[in-house]
Design an enzyme around this catalytic site. Sequence first.
Site, short mmCIF file in Angstrom:
data_model
loop_
_atom_site.label_atom_id
_atom_site.label_comp_id
_atom_site.label_asym_id
_atom_site.label_seq_id
_atom_site.Cartn_x
_atom_site.Cartn_y
_atom_site.Cartn_z
N GLU A 114 -21.67 25.31 -31.22
CA GLU A 114 -20.27 25.68 -31.37
C GLU A 114 -19.96 26.21 -32.76
O GLU A 114 -18.96 25.87 -33.39
CB GLU A 114 -19.38 24.48 -31.02
CG GLU A 114 -19.61 23.98 -29.61
CD GLU A 114 -18.78 22.78 -29.22
OE1 GLU A 114 -18.35 22.71 -28.07
OE2 GLU A 114 -18.57 21.90 -30.09
N ASP A 164 -20.59 19.63 -19.92
CA ASP A 164 -19.83 18.88 -20.92
C ASP A 164 -18.91 17.85 -20.27
O ASP A 164 -17.70 18.04 -20.22
CB ASP A 164 -19.00 19.86 -21.76
CG ASP A 164 -18.47 19.24 -23.05
OD1 ASP A 164 -18.91 18.12 -23.40
OD2 ASP A 164 -17.62 19.87 -23.69
N GLU A 200 -12.09 13.00 -22.18
CA GLU A 200 -11.72 14.32 -22.69
C GLU A 200 -11.31 15.30 -21.58
O GLU A 200 -10.32 16.00 -21.70
CB GLU A 200 -12.87 14.92 -23.50
CG GLU A 200 -12.61 16.33 -24.00
CD GLU A 200 -13.78 16.90 -24.78
OE1 GLU A 200 -13.73 18.11 -25.08
OE2 GLU A 200 -14.74 16.17 -25.08
#
Length: 838
Positions: free
Chosen positions: A295, A374, A402
Amino acid sequence: MLPDEDGVAAWLRYAALPESQRTATNSPAIDTVIVLGDEASDASSPLSVAGRELVDGISKILGRSVSLGSSSSQHTSSTLVVGVRDAFTLLEGVPSSSPLDHTDGYWIDPASSSSPSRIIGHDARGVLYGAFAYLSKLAQGRLSSEAWGSSPRAPIRWINQWDNMDGTIERGYGGRSLFFEGGAIREDLARVKEYARLMASVGLNGIVINNVNANASLLSEESLANGVKRVADIMRPYGVRIGLALNFDAPRTLGGLETSDPLDENVVAWWTEKTHLIYKYVPDMLGYTIKANSEGQPGPLSYGRTLAEGANLFAKPLSQYGGFVFYRAFVYDHHLREDNPKNDRANAAVDFFAHLDDAFDDNVVVQVKFGPIDFQVREPVSPLLARLRKTKAVIEFMVAQEYMGQQTHAVYLAPQWQEVLAFDMRVDGKPSLVRDILSPSGPFGWPTTGYTAVVNVGRDTTWLGHHLAMANLYAYGRLTWAPESDARVLLDEWTRLTWSTDPEVVETLGNLLMDTWPAYEGHSGNLGIQTLCDILYTHYGPSPASQDGNGWGQWTRANAKSLGMDRTVATGTGFAGQYHPEVASVYEKIETTPDNLLLWFHHVPYTHVLKSGKTVIQHFYDAHYEGAAMVQTFSQRWASLRGKIDDARWEHVAFKLAYQAGHALVWRDSVCRFYHSLSGIDDDKKRVGHYAHRYALAAPSPNVVLDGYTPVDARLPESASNGKAVQTEEEKSGKVTITLDVDSAVYDIAVNYFDTSVGRASYSLAVNDSTVGTWQGNLQDRLGHDFSEYIDGHSATRIYFRGVALKGGDVLIIEGQPDGKERAPLDYVSILPEGVVD
């Protein structure tokens, strides 16, 4: 009336055992706890902690006076003697092959009529785990008269906290950091001790205290000496050791070097010196967790080096202290070209790591997310877990939700983890369950392996922002110890310890929470399409379109005729071929791929017929309606427990579940509208796009009059009726008047509005001249999730006014008072006959 509780004690409340459950077994006549060994008087030893915990726990659970005796005290049937096995002169009754043969193992032998009870540990930490296991059984009213023992299946049972030094927590929904504030370790670390206690009680033995997106200043000597050391000292007595997440570029940003090249001799020297300094203050530090070349972050690839060369840079100075490098396999290109049909982010972990299997130093462990993308609501198991043989690995879960409701929605995740751990990877054509791979006795014989999870507790008294979310932390810890455990059994344990031993509470709450993951999958993303949340913004609310048209690689490849990723070897990205042959062959073909992963592995028309007999698009419609409908039942089921749970915690959960019910409908409608618009295929049951009970406020209608309100486009068109909401003019109040066309009856009035982070607008609702209720758009003060400043699927919410008598011609009036940039935005009003869910 039950006294209110705030949740800080979690499952270690040690509530008094009801008289009805106090049998001779469940209520042993213990009045003295004796701790054997030289460490018994050392307050920093797990042995001493075990003694104090037993005295406190037994006293509270059984309501009697219990004292801590000396090693010379007489041993009787009312004595509980604890210590490591070497402290016992006799180990009578302990099997020749027992849990005491393994690190952290324990053996518990309840009292007989003539002998004391015993808790024996392989080591001091094992004694502490045994003490907590004894108290857990006692508090549940399930203490056995038979001796029993246990030892963990894996040595690594860790937590990763994503805490930042400014006190915020990345993907944290339970308040600010326990560890940090204002760029330094906090002065008040009382909750850190309680966290260590909770961890130890479920067998967790390590924690990385800072964000993997690390701030290098944590490594300054002042921070280490005056902060990190204090945290380690507080957690150590509970058998919890700490580790640190590192910033790969620290030699430049903190050390002032010109490079962070892992083969540069100055960089090697800098990290060697820094490691020596850390161990000066924390001599038992676990090691480092590294996120690099992920990232946009720098890493060894930035310097033309391999990931192994980067990992080994840290491994060498750690090796002399017995420390480990946990190198995250979360390495991928987030600028992928979607127009290349062979590109696939899911391939990244194997592509980057598998060929380096024999290149990592012995104390390097690759940290692998359970799925290839993810922490999605459903993913296949990461093939990398079966492709590393010489290099050790741990699996990474996420307790912090998340992508799954951010602890605003209740979602019990243990059933998902149980499925992952029970999956057979078929290494070399042999049974190879994931939970067995993650064991030193598994097919690869890794001596260092196990579990880690992103947890992100905060200073909120609920720890995670939702009392029900703590079931996930409890279950995670218990699964790291015994990964074959059943998710429902763990849930029932947690319920008895956290809420009540009342069978009705255990049954009701257990059934409710076991329904949460299937319901969330139903109304978010199913058939393996991923979670369909907004990946470009807060990862919370619905945004199916956000998956495609960008470089992040969480693609669905949805178009007007078809959707899904072709990950086959024959015609797609080749991801299916990363598994061992028996698994690969299942995923390669549509006919053998399970429907719940169909769109993960295959690109198919919306009209493709599933094994259920439904088309893909009809399954989408049905699953989203069924999932959302299931969530509507949660509030009613929870309501049945009022009076059996203290009011403070009951009201907290009731509020969260009511919000969740409304937001589940937002999810349902947003996703169904998106795919209905994209595909042009109607719902067989005529639900999508047809809302008989609604008054859409932005749509032209003779029944709806706007005064001071004007239509405005929603940021995500599918998240509002016809893509539009209404809001007031800046700094001026507005009024919506609806002339109702209903039969005379009692109704529930539901108002869907948008509660953004940029203000706290006020609203009132009246029928004719009579006020029904008022409310404020202040959910940013009451919910912990990542809020949106926009009119979209994150901020969309609903409030109910129930049992209102209405008749045709009644005038319903909503007045909105803006606050700041939040201009009292509204979507629609539903007039619902009692029992109808829109």
